[in-house]
Motif scaffolding. Structure first.
Motif, PDB file in Angstrom:
ATOM      1  N   ASN A   1      51.618  35.680   7.326  1.00  0.00           N
ATOM      2  CA  ASN A   1      52.094  35.020   6.117  1.00  0.00           C
ATOM      3  C   ASN A   1      52.470  36.048   5.044  1.00  0.00           C
TER       4      ASN A   1
ATOM      5  N   ARG B   1      53.168  35.575   1.933  1.00  0.00           N
ATOM      6  CA  ARG B   1      52.462  35.351   0.671  1.00  0.00           C
ATOM      7  C   ARG B   1      51.074  35.980   0.704  1.00  0.00           C
TER       8      ARG B   1
ATOM      9  N   TRP C   1      53.586  34.043  -7.378  1.00  0.00           N
ATOM     10  CA  TRP C   1      53.872  32.791  -8.082  1.00  0.00           C
ATOM     11  C   TRP C   1      55.113  32.102  -7.507  1.00  0.00           C
TER      12      TRP C   1
ATOM     13  N   ALA D   1      56.250  32.385  -4.464  1.00  0.00           N
ATOM     14  CA  ALA D   1      55.940  31.870  -3.123  1.00  0.00           C
ATOM     15  C   ALA D   1      55.133  30.587  -3.193  1.00  0.00           C
ATOM     16  N   LYS D   2      54.292  30.435  -4.198  1.00  0.00           N
ATOM     17  CA  LYS D   2      53.465  29.234  -4.328  1.00  0.00           C
ATOM     18  C   LYS D   2      54.299  27.992  -4.631  1.00  0.00           C
ATOM     19  N   ARG D   3      55.497  28.169  -5.170  1.00  0.00           N
ATOM     20  CA  ARG D   3      56.287  27.004  -5.562  1.00  0.00           C
ATOM     21  C   ARG D   3      56.848  26.258  -4.361  1.00  0.00           C
ATOM     22  N   ARG D   4      56.937  26.956  -3.211  1.00  0.00           N
ATOM     23  CA  ARG D   4      57.403  26.341  -1.956  1.00  0.00           C
ATOM     24  C   ARG D   4      58.869  25.892  -2.010  1.00  0.00           C
ATOM     25  N   HIS D   5      59.618  26.387  -2.955  1.00  0.00           N
ATOM     26  CA  HIS D   5      61.070  26.135  -2.953  1.00  0.00           C
ATOM     27  C   HIS D   5      61.745  27.312  -3.643  1.00  0.00           C
ATOM     28  N   ARG D   6      63.027  27.482  -3.340  1.00  0.00           N
ATOM     29  CA  ARG D   6      63.806  28.567  -3.922  1.00  0.00           C
ATOM     30  C   ARG D   6      64.790  28.009  -4.939  1.00  0.00           C
TER      31      ARG D   6
ATOM     32  N   ASN E   1      64.185  32.871  -8.171  1.00  0.00           N
ATOM     33  CA  ASN E   1      64.022  33.842  -7.086  1.00  0.00           C
ATOM     34  C   ASN E   1      65.137  34.878  -7.114  1.00  0.00           C
TER      35      ASN E   1
END
Length: 473
Positions: free
Chosen positions: A172, A174, A354, A356-361, A365
């Motif tokens: 991973n 992250r 931070w 990576a924690k959002r789970r969307h681009r 980014n």
């Protein structure tokens, strides 16, 4: 080792740590990266102007004659300076508030002393290229926030010391970023805290002096400054010429063995308040210099007391050398560079985690990728335009960063964007070294220049190897 902290405190500390990191973001990255490079600012000055004559000794009589020549036709100035050869900087420069000239080995005045690219670097670290009064406060506030980040980071991770050698390199991305962030934070925390505290001091000193003036000196801020740094002596005009040679010799005689005069300041030249201050660097002391104060005719008045005065005064005049690693020689500089790079990586990986924690681009980014890898490229391209081509480079520096973020948004893919910017950095580093050698010829292989160029080539190799990693961040 685990701290016994309540889950609520850990949760709140983690939230505070995240928001503080986001608020500092790019500013912290720019200050950390430029500060790491600024450890070598003297070497960069010598590299930027390798044609300037270098020598380690100059006679007081030659300095006195050169000063008289330098001041002929000068505009009115509050201060004039003679910067003498000193450890790490074997050059002599005469300065006023309007002009600066180097001194040749034969005692004659040489070319204008200027190193604009090095000033671009140091001004970014000190002021973020903002007006100096505001920029210093902003940067110092970042130092305060870094102290808060360090404290909240420890409180948010009670098992930090237990996991100090646990690093997940595969799997991973992250988790890898998290481990890198946490490990470097733990290992470098004493250095990071020292940098944060001393960095905060520079800009907040003016605010603290105002507060102290209001509290203890009936609102007289100048009285606070004089209490710390020494005030102007009460003088009567003597009508005698400046005895520069005499005061330099007296300062040497009054200093301990091994002490080296590194600067002479003429306060209020050609006025009734004219007097001389000789700054002498003491061996094995962290203070920047002890100051010997003289009348213009050479009569000794007193020392300010940075070497043997109140402990607070000694500590304040040691902040500069501690913050920039200006002590202990090459080994300390290399240690500061390594720990400074670690702090830079910590600032980058904090934002990476931070994101990576959002789970969307999204555009954040892309903006971050452009800033992180566009900034080294901007340093190199601005050095090419300024040092090699002689083109003013501050706007170019920020233009490259803006162009990098625009490219990152257009490409909209993190890994390919990083690699392109990294490969561009490698290529431009090699162009910079070649251009430096072509412009300065034999001078590019004297003094500090070959060592800086070797370091630039080594940096190019390191960035190339990093870019070729499958999971390069």
């Amino acid at each position: 080792m685990a701290f016994k902290l309540s889950p609520a405190l850990v949760k709140n500390s983690l939230a505070s740590h995240s928001w503080l990191g986001l608020l500092t973001g790019a500013l912290m990255y720019w200050v950390c990266l430029s500060g790491t490079l600024a450890v070598l600012y003297q070497d960069f000055e010598r590299w930027e102007t390798p044609q300037v004559p270098e020598f380690t000794e100059v006679s007081p009589e030659d300095l006195e004659t050169a000063y008289q020549t330098f001041m002929e036709g000068q505009e009115a100035t509050e201060h004039a300076y003679i910067l003498m050869p000193r450890p790490g900087m074997p050059r002599t420069v005469l300065m006023s508030d309007h002009d600066a000239r180097v001194l040749n080995a034969d005692g004659t005045l040489g070319d204008t002393a200027a190193h604009p690219w090095t000033h671009l670097l140091t001004d970014l670290h000190l002021y973020l290229h903002l007006p100096s009064s505001w920029g210093m406060i902003v940067v110092s506030t970042l130092g305060v926030m870094l102290c808060a980040l360090i404290l909240s980071g420890f409180l948010a991770h009670p098992n930090l010391f237990r996991d100090a050698f646990h690093f997940r390199r595969k799997g991973n991305g992250r988790l890898e970023q998290t481990d890198l962030h946490n490990r470097l934070s733990v290992w470098g925390s004493p250095f990071h805290l020292m940098i944060a505290v001393t960095g905060a001091f520079f800009g907040l000193a003016s605010i603290m002096s105002w507060v102290a003036g209001q509290a203890f000196y009936d609102g007289d801020r100048d009285a606070v400054i004089e209490e710390i740094y020494g005030g102007h002596p009460d003088l009567e005009p003597t009508g005698e010429p400046l005895a520069i040679a005499s005061v330099l010799r007296q300062a040497i005689d009054r200093s301990p063995d091994g002490a080296v005069p590194i600067y002479l300041t003429v306060e209020h030249p050609e006025s009734e308040e004219e007097h001389l201050i000789v700054g002498t660097q003491y061996p094995d002391r962290l203070i920047y210099a002890e100051q010997f104060v003289f009348k213009g005719d050479g009569e000794y008045l007193h020392t300010v007391g940075f070497s043997d005065g109140e402990p607070g005064r000694q500590a304040i005049f040691s902040v500069y050398r501690i913050h920039f690693g200006a002590f202990g020689g090459v080994g300390v500089k290399l240690l500061y560079i390594a720990l400074g790079l670690a702090l830079t990586v910590v600032s980058v990986t904090g934002i990476n985690i931070w994101l990576a924690k959002r789970r969307h681009r999204d555009y954040l980014n892309n903006l971050w990728t452009g800033i992180v890898w566009g900034t080294p490229l901007a340093f190199v391209i601005s050095a090419i335009t300024q040092v090699v081509a002689g083109i003013p480079s501050v706007l170019i520096f920020w233009g490259v960063i803006i162009a990098s973020t625009i490219y990152a948004q257009w490409r909209d893919q993190d890994a390919p964007t990083r690699r392109v910017l990294q490969y561009l950095t490698v290529g431009t580093l090699l162009v910079l070294v070649a251009g430096h050698a072509l412009r300065f010829g034999d001078d590019a292989f004297t003094g500090a220049a070959p060592w800086i160029n070797a370091g630039l080539i080594a940096t190019a190799v390191a960035v190339l190897l990093w870019a070729r990693r499958p999971s390069a961040a």
